[in-house]
Design a protein around this motif. Structure first.
Motif, PDB file in Angstrom:
ATOM      1  N   GLY A  45      69.518   4.840  22.922  1.00 16.77           N
ATOM      2  CA  GLY A  45      69.201   5.769  24.010  1.00 16.77           C
ATOM      3  C   GLY A  45      68.002   5.314  24.810  1.00 16.77           C
ATOM      4  O   GLY A  45      67.999   5.383  26.047  1.00 16.77           O
ATOM      5  N   LEU A  46      66.961   4.837  24.140  1.00 17.75           N
ATOM      6  CA  LEU A  46      65.785   4.322  24.835  1.00 17.75           C
ATOM      7  C   LEU A  46      66.148   3.132  25.705  1.00 17.75           C
ATOM      8  O   LEU A  46      65.695   3.039  26.862  1.00 17.75           O
ATOM      9  N   LEU A  47      66.983   2.222  25.178  1.00 19.98           N
ATOM     10  CA  LEU A  47      67.410   1.080  25.986  1.00 19.98           C
ATOM     11  C   LEU A  47      68.180   1.526  27.220  1.00 19.98           C
ATOM     12  O   LEU A  47      67.978   0.998  28.318  1.00 19.98           O
ATOM     13  N   ALA A  48      69.086   2.492  27.040  1.00 18.35           N
ATOM     14  CA  ALA A  48      69.872   2.971  28.177  1.00 18.35           C
ATOM     15  C   ALA A  48      68.989   3.636  29.223  1.00 18.35           C
ATOM     16  O   ALA A  48      69.170   3.435  30.434  1.00 18.35           O
ATOM     17  N   LEU A  49      68.017   4.427  28.788  1.00 19.82           N
ATOM     18  CA  LEU A  49      67.093   5.074  29.719  1.00 19.82           C
ATOM     19  C   LEU A  49      66.282   4.042  30.492  1.00 19.82           C
ATOM     20  O   LEU A  49      66.104   4.160  31.707  1.00 19.82           O
ATOM     21  N   HIS A  50      65.799   3.036  29.785  1.00 21.90           N
ATOM     22  CA  HIS A  50      64.976   2.009  30.436  1.00 21.90           C
ATOM     23  C   HIS A  50      65.807   1.203  31.433  1.00 21.90           C
ATOM     24  O   HIS A  50      65.339   0.896  32.535  1.00 21.90           O
ATOM     25  N   ALA A  51      67.049   0.875  31.059  1.00 21.57           N
ATOM     26  CA  ALA A  51      67.917   0.124  31.962  1.00 21.57           C
ATOM     27  C   ALA A  51      68.255   0.943  33.198  1.00 21.57           C
ATOM     28  O   ALA A  51      68.297   0.417  34.325  1.00 21.57           O
ATOM     29  N   ALA A  85      74.582  10.335  16.373  1.00 16.32           N
ATOM     30  CA  ALA A  85      74.942  11.297  17.416  1.00 16.32           C
ATOM     31  C   ALA A  85      73.865  12.346  17.662  1.00 16.32           C
ATOM     32  O   ALA A  85      74.082  13.264  18.458  1.00 16.32           O
ATOM     33  N   ARG A  86      72.723  12.228  17.014  1.00 19.02           N
ATOM     34  CA  ARG A  86      71.636  13.169  17.271  1.00 19.02           C
ATOM     35  C   ARG A  86      71.241  13.147  18.744  1.00 19.02           C
ATOM     36  O   ARG A  86      71.282  12.097  19.397  1.00 19.02           O
ATOM     37  N   ALA A  87      70.792  14.279  19.223  1.00 11.50           N
ATOM     38  CA  ALA A  87      70.394  14.386  20.633  1.00 11.50           C
ATOM     39  C   ALA A  87      68.973  13.883  20.866  1.00 11.50           C
ATOM     40  O   ALA A  87      68.388  14.150  21.914  1.00 11.50           O
ATOM     41  N   ALA A  88      68.436  13.139  19.917  1.00 14.39           N
ATOM     42  CA  ALA A  88      67.095  12.557  20.053  1.00 14.39           C
ATOM     43  C   ALA A  88      67.033  11.323  19.168  1.00 14.39           C
ATOM     44  O   ALA A  88      67.796  11.184  18.206  1.00 14.39           O
ATOM     45  N   GLU A  89      66.123  10.423  19.520  1.00 17.89           N
ATOM     46  CA  GLU A  89      65.815   9.283  18.659  1.00 17.89           C
ATOM     47  C   GLU A  89      64.408   9.476  18.092  1.00 17.89           C
ATOM     48  O   GLU A  89      63.563  10.120  18.710  1.00 17.89           O
ATOM     49  N   PRO A 137      55.825   8.341   6.219  1.00 14.18           N
ATOM     50  CA  PRO A 137      54.647   8.887   6.910  1.00 14.18           C
ATOM     51  C   PRO A 137      55.057   9.831   8.044  1.00 14.18           C
ATOM     52  O   PRO A 137      54.984   9.494   9.231  1.00 14.18           O
ATOM     53  N   TRP A 138      55.469  11.035   7.691  1.00 16.09           N
ATOM     54  CA  TRP A 138      56.018  11.969   8.674  1.00 16.09           C
ATOM     55  C   TRP A 138      55.019  12.302   9.785  1.00 16.09           C
ATOM     56  O   TRP A 138      55.431  12.640  10.904  1.00 16.09           O
ATOM     57  N   SER A 139      53.735  12.226   9.501  1.00 14.00           N
ATOM     58  CA  SER A 139      52.740  12.544  10.533  1.00 14.00           C
ATOM     59  C   SER A 139      52.789  11.558  11.692  1.00 14.00           C
ATOM     60  O   SER A 139      52.287  11.853  12.784  1.00 14.00           O
ATOM     61  N   ARG A 140      53.390  10.406  11.484  1.00 14.63           N
ATOM     62  CA  ARG A 140      53.511   9.394  12.532  1.00 14.63           C
ATOM     63  C   ARG A 140      54.824   9.503  13.292  1.00 14.63           C
ATOM     64  O   ARG A 140      55.066   8.731  14.227  1.00 14.63           O
ATOM     65  N   LEU A 141      55.696  10.447  12.901  1.00 13.59           N
ATOM     66  CA  LEU A 141      57.018  10.544  13.515  1.00 13.59           C
ATOM     67  C   LEU A 141      56.921  11.152  14.906  1.00 13.59           C
ATOM     68  O   LEU A 141      56.253  12.166  15.125  1.00 13.59           O
ATOM     69  N   ARG A 142      57.596  10.523  15.856  1.00 14.38           N
ATOM     70  CA  ARG A 142      57.677  11.010  17.228  1.00 14.38           C
ATOM     71  C   ARG A 142      59.142  11.039  17.651  1.00 14.38           C
ATOM     72  O   ARG A 142      59.975  10.331  17.099  1.00 14.38           O
ATOM     73  N   THR A 143      59.433  11.848  18.647  1.00 11.19           N
ATOM     74  CA  THR A 143      60.820  12.020  19.061  1.00 11.19           C
ATOM     75  C   THR A 143      61.008  11.710  20.544  1.00 11.19           C
ATOM     76  O   THR A 143      60.091  11.899  21.360  1.00 11.19           O
ATOM     77  N   LEU A 144      62.196  11.229  20.874  1.00  8.67           N
ATOM     78  CA  LEU A 144      62.587  10.981  22.262  1.00  8.67           C
ATOM     79  C   LEU A 144      63.905  11.694  22.508  1.00  8.67           C
ATOM     80  O   LEU A 144      64.965  11.222  22.094  1.00  8.67           O
ATOM     81  N   PRO A 145      63.902  12.871  23.164  1.00 15.56           N
ATOM     82  CA  PRO A 145      65.158  13.557  23.469  1.00 15.56           C
ATOM     83  C   PRO A 145      66.024  12.717  24.406  1.00 15.56           C
ATOM     84  O   PRO A 145      65.509  12.031  25.304  1.00 15.56           O
ATOM     85  N   LEU A 146      67.333  12.779  24.194  1.00 20.21           N
ATOM     86  CA  LEU A 146      68.268  12.003  25.001  1.00 20.21           C
ATOM     87  C   LEU A 146      69.136  12.935  25.838  1.00 20.21           C
ATOM     88  O   LEU A 146      69.771  13.842  25.296  1.00 20.21           O
ATOM     89  N   PRO A 147      69.189  12.718  27.160  1.00 21.68           N
ATOM     90  CA  PRO A 147      70.115  13.510  27.975  1.00 21.68           C
ATOM     91  C   PRO A 147      71.556  13.164  27.618  1.00 21.68           C
ATOM     92  O   PRO A 147      71.829  12.103  27.049  1.00 21.68           O
ATOM     93  N   PRO A 148      72.496  14.045  27.927  1.00 21.96           N
ATOM     94  CA  PRO A 148      73.882  13.838  27.497  1.00 21.96           C
ATOM     95  C   PRO A 148      74.486  12.504  27.923  1.00 21.96           C
ATOM     96  O   PRO A 148      75.236  11.891  27.157  1.00 21.96           O
ATOM     97  N   MET A 158      72.986   9.633  28.373  1.00 20.58           N
ATOM     98  CA  MET A 158      72.434   8.552  27.569  1.00 20.58           C
ATOM     99  C   MET A 158      72.976   8.611  26.140  1.00 20.58           C
ATOM    100  O   MET A 158      73.198   7.577  25.502  1.00 20.58           O
ATOM    101  N   LEU A 159      73.195   9.807  25.640  1.00 20.15           N
ATOM    102  CA  LEU A 159      73.804   9.959  24.326  1.00 20.15           C
ATOM    103  C   LEU A 159      75.234   9.422  24.343  1.00 20.15           C
ATOM    104  O   LEU A 159      75.682   8.760  23.389  1.00 20.15           O
ATOM    105  N   ALA A 160      75.945   9.662  25.437  1.00 18.62           N
ATOM    106  CA  ALA A 160      77.305   9.144  25.568  1.00 18.62           C
ATOM    107  C   ALA A 160      77.306   7.622  25.648  1.00 18.62           C
ATOM    108  O   ALA A 160      78.175   6.954  25.070  1.00 18.62           O
ATOM    109  N   ALA A 161      76.326   7.051  26.351  1.00 20.48           N
ATOM    110  CA  ALA A 161      76.231   5.593  26.436  1.00 20.48           C
ATOM    111  C   ALA A 161      75.961   4.991  25.067  1.00 20.48           C
ATOM    112  O   ALA A 161      76.531   3.949  24.700  1.00 20.48           O
TER     113      ALA A 161
END
Length: 253
Positions: free
Chosen positions: A61-67, A245-249, A198-209, A211-214
């Motif tokens: 998803g991050l790659l698709a968003l950046h592209a 298939a999660r809506a976030a990475e 190390p859950w305190s270091r976990l961050r999330t990136l929501p994916l629009p539909p 990008m999730l499809a891509a």
């Protein structure tokens, strides 16, 4: 994403059901990636991927968003994934490596990347630990301080993932690159609240539909991993596909 059985038990459909992970993550509410952790349009995103399909599972998803916004991306292909079908005589290593290289290119095209985005290191699949110096040498020749680098978490539970993550982290520290580590196999052997993570270091990136499809389309190009391996189950089984298939990475920063 070749699976091996080690102390963190990469086998079967996993320790925790995806519904349980989703409920727990909803309660945890990890912070989103901040502006200074996200790649800017002008930055290169460099993904260091142990096996074909790991770049999709880790950060498709991050790659698709950046592209989509015109950013440049490079995928460092550590191996060609030739060891995923060791017990299937219909897939000798050379034939499988060739098929998986093509699957990777087709998958990346679904994310908006060109074929020349791939830099191959061509290291031996399932033997990356003994070749760590080759990963570091390849990255030192490629990376720039301004790069945003993504790789598998250095404690992900697969020796190839762990070594790739550790080698990438070392070079990023030396060069000064921003680093995001993606848990891939951790979701398979871990449990909610697992003290090894190390859950305190976990961050999330929501994916629009879209990008999730891509991302789903990219993963669908990895036919060798979606089909049974002789008498064995597919590498990309139902549990892994559900996590993809999660809506976030999710990334460790």
């Amino acid at each position: 994403m070749d699976a091996v059985a080690i102390d963190r038990r990469i086998r079967g459909e996993g320790t925790t059901a995806e519904t349980d992970w989703r409920d727990w993550l909803a309660d945890l509410q990890p912070p989103g990636l901040s502006i200074d952790q996200l790649p800017a349009n002008s930055q290169r995103v460099v993904v260091v991927s142990p096996h074909p399909d790991d770049e999709v599972l880790a950060c498709g998803g991050l790659l698709a968003l950046h592209a989509r916004r015109g950013g440049e991306a490079i995928v460092v292909a550590v191996t060609d994934g030739e060891a995923s079908h060791r017990d299937d005589p219909s897939w000798p290593a050379n034939r499988l490596a060739s098929a998986r290289r093509l699957e990777r290119l087709r998958g990346l095209a679904r994310l908006g990347l060109r074929a020349d985005a791939v830099t191959r290191l061509a290291l031996r699949d399932s033997g990356v630990a003994a070749q760590r110096s080759s990963i570091e040498a390849g990255l030192r020749a490629l990376l720039r301080p301004s790069d945003c680098v993504v790789t598998t978490w250095r404690s992900d539970g697969h020796p190839d993932h762990d070594t790739t993550g550790a080698a990438t982290a070392r070079v990023c520290t030396d060069i000064g690159c921003r680093l995001l580590e993606a848990p891939v196999w951790m979701w398979h052997w871990g449990v909610p609240g697992d003290a090894r993570v190390p859950w305190s270091r976990l961050r999330t990136l929501p994916l629009p539909p879209d990008m999730l499809a891509a991302k789903a389309a990219a993963l669908g190009e990895h036919a060798t991993q979606l089909a049974p391996r002789g008498a064995s189950v597919p590498v990309l089984g139902p549990a892994i596909l559900a996590r993809a298939a999660r809506a976030a990475e999710y990334f460790l920063v």
